[in-house]
Design a protein around this motif. Structure first.
Motif, PDB file in Angstrom:
ATOM      1  N   HIS A 156       0.823  -1.209   0.000  1.00  0.00           N
ATOM      2  CA  HIS A 156       0.000   0.000   0.000  1.00  0.00           C
ATOM      3  C   HIS A 156       0.857   1.259   0.000  1.00  0.00           C
ATOM      4  CE1 HIS A 156      -4.189  -1.434   0.393  1.00  0.00           C
ATOM      5  NE2 HIS A 156      -3.624  -2.512   0.910  1.00  0.00           N
ATOM      6  N   TYR A 157       2.035   1.215   0.592  1.00  0.00           N
ATOM      7  CA  TYR A 157       2.941   2.361   0.514  1.00  0.00           C
ATOM      8  C   TYR A 157       3.422   2.566  -0.927  1.00  0.00           C
ATOM      9  CZ  TYR A 157       3.170   2.629   5.610  1.00  0.00           C
ATOM     10  OH  TYR A 157       2.856   2.790   6.938  1.00  0.00           O
ATOM     11  N   ASP A 158       3.639   1.456  -1.653  1.00  0.00           N
ATOM     12  CA  ASP A 158       4.032   1.575  -3.065  1.00  0.00           C
ATOM     13  C   ASP A 158       2.894   2.155  -3.897  1.00  0.00           C
ATOM     14  OD1 ASP A 158       6.489   0.529  -2.451  1.00  0.00           O
ATOM     15  OD2 ASP A 158       5.962  -1.535  -3.025  1.00  0.00           O
ATOM     16  N   MET A 159       1.653   1.773  -3.556  1.00  0.00           N
ATOM     17  CA  MET A 159       0.500   2.285  -4.293  1.00  0.00           C
ATOM     18  C   MET A 159       0.208   3.746  -3.929  1.00  0.00           C
ATOM     19  SD  MET A 159      -1.934  -1.094  -3.871  1.00  0.00           S
ATOM     20  CE  MET A 159      -3.375  -0.259  -4.507  1.00  0.00           C
ATOM     21  N   GLN A 160       0.548   4.152  -2.702  1.00  0.00           N
ATOM     22  CA  GLN A 160       0.318   5.522  -2.252  1.00  0.00           C
ATOM     23  C   GLN A 160       1.623   6.070  -1.657  1.00  0.00           C
ATOM     24  OE1 GLN A 160      -3.486   5.853   0.055  1.00  0.00           O
ATOM     25  NE2 GLN A 160      -3.501   3.624  -0.145  1.00  0.00           N
ATOM     26  N   PRO A 161       2.543   6.497  -2.488  1.00  0.00           N
ATOM     27  CA  PRO A 161       3.864   6.944  -1.986  1.00  0.00           C
ATOM     28  C   PRO A 161       3.779   8.107  -1.016  1.00  0.00           C
ATOM     29  CG  PRO A 161       3.868   6.665  -4.376  1.00  0.00           C
ATOM     30  CD  PRO A 161       2.446   6.577  -3.952  1.00  0.00           C
ATOM     31  N   ASP A 162       2.737   8.935  -1.111  1.00  0.00           N
ATOM     32  CA  ASP A 162       2.643  10.119  -0.255  1.00  0.00           C
ATOM     33  C   ASP A 162       1.976   9.819   1.083  1.00  0.00           C
ATOM     34  OD1 ASP A 162       3.762  11.558  -2.317  1.00  0.00           O
ATOM     35  OD2 ASP A 162       1.821  12.138  -3.169  1.00  0.00           O
ATOM     36  N   PHE A 163       1.562   8.583   1.297  1.00  0.00           N
ATOM     37  CA  PHE A 163       0.864   8.257   2.540  1.00  0.00           C
ATOM     38  C   PHE A 163       1.867   8.248   3.698  1.00  0.00           C
ATOM     39  CE2 PHE A 163      -1.245   5.658   5.722  1.00  0.00           C
ATOM     40  CZ  PHE A 163      -2.558   6.091   5.623  1.00  0.00           C
ATOM     41  N   PRO A 164       1.558   8.913   4.819  1.00  0.00           N
ATOM     42  CA  PRO A 164       2.508   8.948   5.953  1.00  0.00           C
ATOM     43  C   PRO A 164       2.718   7.569   6.558  1.00  0.00           C
ATOM     44  CG  PRO A 164       0.377   9.910   6.561  1.00  0.00           C
ATOM     45  CD  PRO A 164       0.334   9.700   5.077  1.00  0.00           C
ATOM     46  N   THR A 165       3.969   7.220   6.785  1.00  0.00           N
ATOM     47  CA  THR A 165       4.305   5.874   7.276  1.00  0.00           C
ATOM     48  C   THR A 165       3.971   5.675   8.743  1.00  0.00           C
ATOM     49  OG1 THR A 165       6.567   6.625   7.717  1.00  0.00           O
ATOM     50  CG2 THR A 165       6.131   5.606   5.573  1.00  0.00           C
ATOM     51  N   ASP A 166       3.713   6.758   9.464  1.00  0.00           N
ATOM     52  CA  ASP A 166       3.409   6.624  10.884  1.00  0.00           C
ATOM     53  C   ASP A 166       1.910   6.564  11.155  1.00  0.00           C
ATOM     54  OD1 ASP A 166       2.982   9.188  10.049  1.00  0.00           O
ATOM     55  OD2 ASP A 166       3.640  10.116  11.930  1.00  0.00           O
ATOM     56  N   GLN A 167       1.101   6.470  10.111  1.00  0.00           N
ATOM     57  CA  GLN A 167      -0.352   6.404  10.260  1.00  0.00           C
ATOM     58  C   GLN A 167      -0.858   5.002   9.930  1.00  0.00           C
ATOM     59  OE1 GLN A 167      -2.350   8.846  11.409  1.00  0.00           O
ATOM     60  NE2 GLN A 167      -0.531  10.132  11.711  1.00  0.00           N
ATOM     61  N   ARG A 265      -2.614  -3.795  17.024  1.00  0.00           N
ATOM     62  CA  ARG A 265      -1.851  -5.016  16.751  1.00  0.00           C
ATOM     63  C   ARG A 265      -1.090  -4.945  15.431  1.00  0.00           C
ATOM     64  NH1 ARG A 265      -4.204 -11.009  17.789  1.00  0.00           N
ATOM     65  NH2 ARG A 265      -4.094 -10.133  19.879  1.00  0.00           N
ATOM     66  N   HIS A 266      -1.695  -4.351  14.383  1.00  0.00           N
ATOM     67  CA  HIS A 266      -1.073  -4.415  13.061  1.00  0.00           C
ATOM     68  C   HIS A 266      -0.860  -3.048  12.419  1.00  0.00           C
ATOM     69  CE1 HIS A 266      -1.609  -8.704  13.229  1.00  0.00           C
ATOM     70  NE2 HIS A 266      -2.925  -8.601  13.299  1.00  0.00           N
ATOM     71  N   GLY A 267      -1.382  -1.984  13.002  1.00  0.00           N
ATOM     72  CA  GLY A 267      -1.251  -0.681  12.365  1.00  0.00           C
ATOM     73  C   GLY A 267      -2.068  -0.580  11.092  1.00  0.00           C
ATOM     74  N   LEU A 268      -3.211  -1.267  11.050  1.00  0.00           N
ATOM     75  CA  LEU A 268      -4.078  -1.273   9.868  1.00  0.00           C
ATOM     76  C   LEU A 268      -5.481  -0.832  10.257  1.00  0.00           C
ATOM     77  CD1 LEU A 268      -3.072  -4.725   8.332  1.00  0.00           C
ATOM     78  CD2 LEU A 268      -2.246  -2.488   7.613  1.00  0.00           C
ATOM     79  N   MET A 269      -6.182  -0.245   9.302  1.00  0.00           N
ATOM     80  CA  MET A 269      -7.593   0.090   9.473  1.00  0.00           C
ATOM     81  C   MET A 269      -8.386  -0.624   8.383  1.00  0.00           C
ATOM     82  SD  MET A 269      -7.903   4.094  10.640  1.00  0.00           S
ATOM     83  CE  MET A 269      -7.620   4.693   8.987  1.00  0.00           C
ATOM     84  N   TYR A 270      -9.299  -1.489   8.816  1.00  0.00           N
ATOM     85  CA  TYR A 270     -10.124  -2.224   7.856  1.00  0.00           C
ATOM     86  C   TYR A 270     -11.323  -1.347   7.474  1.00  0.00           C
ATOM     87  CZ  TYR A 270      -7.551  -5.947  10.292  1.00  0.00           C
ATOM     88  OH  TYR A 270      -6.579  -6.716  10.878  1.00  0.00           O
TER      89      TYR A 270
END
Length: 554
Positions: A156-167, A265-270
């Motif tokens: 998902h970081y590759d698909m959205q390069p501008d997405f903040p990595t700490d979110q 647990r995973h740093g993900l939002m479903y």
């Protein structure tokens, strides 16, 4: 001699690690060596002691049966590094892991040993070893899930390069539950979330309403509830019951737990849920607001389940309205199943456009109700490649052929009118919006098949056995056969080249089968073979005549 067959540990790195050996054959080999003490031949033999047996590990003693001189002794299995006395043996952990991996218990182990004529590991030891295997399996699966989540986040970081990595990363997951027993009466339920792009399991939960120890103690203290309550206070932390409610609500509770812990647990939002529409899981998550009131949840539905509901609705309508029976234009079972397939084709062909999907769904009904005097083919796709014979003829500037010869599944007008409410419901824009991307829950169904292949539904199991089976299934689903090797490493069971070959060959075979199933024409080939078998079976039954009928040959 206590037993004739036992497991022999081989120390050569290029040879198999274990083999089955008849002790009589070992004595035959030793008879070739003379005793250096009394100079007699044959004199040497290998003896075992039942008193010093440790599960499958036998204490072997090399002695001369002529003079009684003892040259040395050793166990048939190496010991595992441990502070416990006596130290655990590799063979005992390996056999426990093997039967646990196959979804079998101590009863199967005793039958295995009984056939080979060798002593079995006692139940108490097996249970201790099995719980150790369960813990290590859960640990290995946890590592696999962490790596899988890292893959999902990186994608998902590759698909959205501008997405903040700490979110927390918002993703769409496919969520579905399964039960150990059919009929909505199960004491155990399993649910998992699978990322829709990578197809990797990112989290799962096992719910249970049964604890075997509680059941035994409750029966033991049936006349003294106070004694049971006192015992339960000490047992509460280890109790296997983690859900109180009916099996129908297990899927809803599982969704709440999985969504509640996804960020921590995973740093993900479903934020997107692909479901089957069979439970209130989506509504429960929306009401829960795990990510705050401002986060909007996108709901999608499985194309396969919508296809299934269409067939169920048509068959139910045919039975209730008595639309079936003989005669031209009746809604028979065969015709209902054919219209169900047409519905699926329409959804696939129009995916991405709600109006196009809706138009194609209605085209399947109007096409079947058309006649030469009253054609209804305006919704059918036009062009020379159209599936509609009427539109193909017009595209080629030809006279449309008779409907009686080319309309394979005609419907009478009164039958079609009775079917309109079903088509209105199944072509509702709100439903089609959830089917817009044409996604399915095949990955969840595949995971369920892997789980129940490791824990059969025909034999009742406890929470721990099921929990281990689910962990093994998730680990192998994400990482392949290497998950087993990882469990063996955590158990300090040394592997060799043959284990590595088995792992690599299993993964290659699984990938090759999946690729072969996805090749062009593979589906048509499978359907052709299935149709050929059905035709052969039908011709055979017709040639044999009636041979089985309940009460028909009294």
């Amino acid at each position: 001699m206590v037993c004739k067959i036992f497991f022999l540990h081989l120390f050569s790195a290029c040879s198999p690690r274990w083999c089955l050996l008849d002790l009589n054959k070992l004595d035959t080999l030793l008879e070739l060596v003379e005793c250096p003490q009394c100079q007699l031949q044959p004199a040497l033999c290998a003896t075992t002691s039942e008193a010093k047996r440790m599960g499958f590990a036998l204490r072997l003693e090399l002695a001369c049966h002529k003079c009684g001189y003892v040259f040395g002794n050793t166990y048939s299995s190496p010991e595992l590094p441990s502070n416990k006395k006596p130290s655990p043996f590799v063979i005992n952990d390996t056999m426990t892991l093997l039967f646990n991996h196959l979804g079998l218990g101590h009863t199967a182990l005793k039958e295995f040993c009984g056939v080979l004529g060798m002593p079995a590991m006692c139940l108490k030891t097996f249970q201790k070893k099995e719980w150790q295997v369960v813990r290590r399996t859960l640990e290995a699966t946890g590592y696999v899930l962490n790596r899988s989540v890292a893959v999902v986040r990186a994608m998902h970081y590759d698909m959205q390069p501008d997405f903040p990595t700490d979110q927390p990363v918002p993703i769409t997951v496919s969520f579905d539950g399964t039960w150990h027993k059919r009929g909505h009466m199960s004491m155990h339920g399993v649910a998992a979330v699978i990322e829709v792009v990578t197809g990797l399991v990112v989290d799962y939960v096992v719910l249970s309403t049964y604890c075997h120890r509680c059941s035994l103690k409750r029966h033991e203290h049936c006349d003294d509830p106070a004694a049971f309550d006192a015992w339960y206070q000490e047992h509460k932390e280890d109790c296997c019951i983690n859900f109180h409610g009916s099996s129908n609500t297990m899927e809803v509770e599982a969704a709440k737990q999985l969504w509640s812990r996804s960020v921590n647990r995973h740093g993900l939002m479903y934020t997107g849920m692909l479901g089957d529409g069979d439970s209130k899981a989506h509504k429960a998550v929306v009401d829960l607001e795990p990510y705050g009131p401002d986060v909007i949840f996108e709901k999608e539905e499985c194309l396969n389940h919508a296809h299934k509901r269409m067939g169920t609705a048509l068959l139910k309508l045919s039975k209730e309205k008595k639309l079936g029976g003989r005669g031209e234009g009746r809604l028979t079972k065969e015709k209902a199943l054919r219209l169900q397939k047409y519905y699926r084709y329409a959804l696939n062909a129009g995916a991405g456009d709600i109006d196009n999907m809706r138009n194609r769904v209605w085209a399947t009904l109007f096409h079947c109700v058309s006649t030469d005097d009253d054609p209804h083919h305006t919704r059918c796709p036009s062009g020379k490649d159209s599936w509609c014979f009427y539109q193909r003829a017009e595209a080629n500037d030809q006279e449309p052929p008779p409907h009686a010869e080319h309309l394979k599944h005609p419907l009478a007008h009164d039958v079609a009118e009775a079917m309109i409410p079903v088509y209105q419901r199944m072509s509702d824009p709100n439903l089609l919006k959830r089917l817009l991307k044409g996604r399915t829950q095949n990955s969840n169904e595949c995971l369920h098949s892997v789980i129940w292949s490791r824990c059969t539904k025909t034999v009742f199991v406890g929470h721990r056995r099921l929990m281990c089976a689910v962990a093994r299934a998730v680990g192998s689903f994400n990482a392949g056969a290497s998950h087993l090797a990882e469990v063996m490493d955590l158990l300090a069971i040394e592997t060799n080249e043959m284990t590595q070959v088995f792992v690599e060959k299993s993964d290659r075979l699984r990938i090759a089968q999946a690729e072969r199933a996805q090749r062009a024409g593979a589906k048509a080939h499978r359907k052709g073979r299935s149709d050929a078998r059905k035709l052969e079976r039908t011709l055979t039954e017709e040639a044999e005549g009636p041979s089985y009928l309940a009460g028909g040959f009294v």
